[in-house]
Design an enzyme around this catalytic site. Structure first.
Site, mmCIF file in Angstrom:
data_model
loop_
_atom_site.group_PDB
_atom_site.id
_atom_site.type_symbol
_atom_site.label_atom_id
_atom_site.label_comp_id
_atom_site.label_asym_id
_atom_site.label_seq_id
_atom_site.Cartn_x
_atom_site.Cartn_y
_atom_site.Cartn_z
ATOM 1 N N ASP A 42 31.549 40.078 31.471
ATOM 2 C CA ASP A 42 32.819 40.172 32.187
ATOM 3 C C ASP A 42 32.997 41.518 32.878
ATOM 4 O O ASP A 42 32.551 42.545 32.361
ATOM 5 C CB ASP A 42 33.984 39.998 31.211
ATOM 6 C CG ASP A 42 34.292 38.536 30.972
ATOM 7 O OD1 ASP A 42 33.448 37.696 31.311
ATOM 8 O OD2 ASP A 42 35.377 38.250 30.436
ATOM 9 N N ASP A 43 33.710 41.460 34.002
ATOM 10 C CA ASP A 43 34.171 42.632 34.769
ATOM 11 C C ASP A 43 33.055 43.222 35.645
ATOM 12 O O ASP A 43 31.904 42.854 35.522
ATOM 13 C CB ASP A 43 34.762 43.724 33.872
ATOM 14 C CG ASP A 43 35.790 43.162 32.902
ATOM 15 O OD1 ASP A 43 36.401 42.121 33.220
ATOM 16 O OD2 ASP A 43 35.970 43.757 31.826
ATOM 17 N N HIS A 93 36.987 36.122 38.135
ATOM 18 C CA HIS A 93 37.715 36.779 37.042
ATOM 19 C C HIS A 93 38.992 37.429 37.599
ATOM 20 O O HIS A 93 39.435 38.457 37.097
ATOM 21 C CB HIS A 93 36.771 37.805 36.405
ATOM 22 C CG HIS A 93 37.161 38.269 35.036
ATOM 23 N ND1 HIS A 93 37.677 37.440 34.064
ATOM 24 C CD2 HIS A 93 37.086 39.502 34.439
ATOM 25 C CE1 HIS A 93 37.901 38.144 32.960
ATOM 26 N NE2 HIS A 93 37.563 39.395 33.164
ATOM 27 N N HIS A 97 42.391 41.779 37.901
ATOM 28 C CA HIS A 97 42.258 41.818 36.442
ATOM 29 C C HIS A 97 43.568 42.167 35.759
ATOM 30 O O HIS A 97 43.636 42.978 34.837
ATOM 31 C CB HIS A 97 41.161 42.803 36.016
ATOM 32 C CG HIS A 97 40.595 42.488 34.664
ATOM 33 N ND1 HIS A 97 41.154 42.927 33.492
ATOM 34 C CD2 HIS A 97 39.513 41.761 34.288
ATOM 35 C CE1 HIS A 97 40.431 42.500 32.460
ATOM 36 N NE2 HIS A 97 39.430 41.784 32.927
ATOM 37 N N HIS A 186 30.556 42.801 27.438
ATOM 38 C CA HIS A 186 30.933 43.675 28.555
ATOM 39 C C HIS A 186 29.883 44.772 28.658
ATOM 40 O O HIS A 186 29.624 45.448 27.667
ATOM 41 C CB HIS A 186 32.290 44.322 28.296
ATOM 42 C CG HIS A 186 33.435 43.359 28.184
ATOM 43 N ND1 HIS A 186 33.645 42.591 27.062
ATOM 44 C CD2 HIS A 186 34.420 43.046 29.055
ATOM 45 C CE1 HIS A 186 34.728 41.848 27.260
ATOM 46 N NE2 HIS A 186 35.224 42.101 28.461
HETATM 47 ZN ZN LIG Z 1 37.776 41.053 31.907
#
Ligand SMILES: [Zn+2]
Length: 224
Positions: A42-43, A93, A97, A186
């Site tokens: 993620d991210d 995503h 955020h 992550h």
């Molecule tokens: Zn995230």
């Protein structure tokens, strides 16, 4: 008063639930007899950490799924293109955020559609699944996703929530991964060095247990 507290408590559980939402399809994993698993990150993307994760995945010959934010894609176009060029799956995503609770349908539409466009503009052709920031959603977000036939992807293995050191992240992941699991990690930021260090041992450990790596949409097609 008690009733109100009860309702708030229930809504809070629903907001953070990995397995339930009011509308549309949500997948924390898939039911299957096959030894398959999806690695998801993620991210980002970030300039500093994309090359490292890419080289680990390339050397281990694993295709993963990256849930990227629109704002980071805009800032790091080149990194996004590298992820796509190496055959990884890209998911949405949101743009900024932010928690997608108590926001208007217009904000939701904008967060999702702007990010979709950036992903496509970077050259991505596959299905774009969606993962809410912090895994949180309530009414309007699932309603939008359901109306647009979009799948919400959460996870069933989240080692970073429970442990910090790399050896514990590896151990937790190897112990808790099941057939059809979706693992969340992550690796895009400096503070996630322990997670980055865990990726290769997790891949090797799961392979020893005979798991095969799939992207999220490959997992979903097994379910279908
Ligand atoms: Zn995230």
């Amino acid at each position: 008063m008690l009733l109100l507290l009860g309702v708030c408590g229930l809504l809070f559980q629903i907001i953070k639930s990995r397995t339930f939402q009011f509308f549309g399809e949500i997948y924390p994993r898939i039911e299957t007899q096959q030894k398959v698993v999806a690695l998801t990150f993620d991210d980002g993307p970030t300039r500093k950490h994309t090359d490292e994760i890419l080289s680990i995945l390339r050397e281990e010959n694993v295709k993963a799924t990256f849930y990227l934010t629109g704002s980071a894609i805009e800032e790091n176009q080149g990194e996004t293109e590298k992820l796509i060029a190496e055959g990884h799956e890209i998911g949405n995503h949101t743009y900024r955020h932010k928690q997608m609770i108590l926001v208007t349908p217009g904000v939701i539409k904008n967060e999702i559609e702007t990010t979709d466009e950036l992903i496509k503009k970077a050259g991505y052709k596959g299905e774009i699944t969606f993962r809410p920031p912090f895994g949180k959603k309530l009414f309007a977000l699932p309603f939008y996703l359901s109306e647009h036939n979009r799948k919400t992807i959460t996870w069933d293995v989240e080692p970073e929530t429970f442990v910090e050191r790399s050896e514990d992240i590896i151990k937790y992941t190897l112990e808790n991964t099941k057939n059809g699991s979706i693992i969340l990690l992550h690796v895009a930021f400096d503070r996630r060095a322990e997670s980055m260090k865990s990726v290769r041992p997790i891949i090797k450990g799961l392979r020893e247990k005979r798991f095969e790596f799939k992207t999220v949409s490959e997992l979903l097609s097994i379910k279908n």
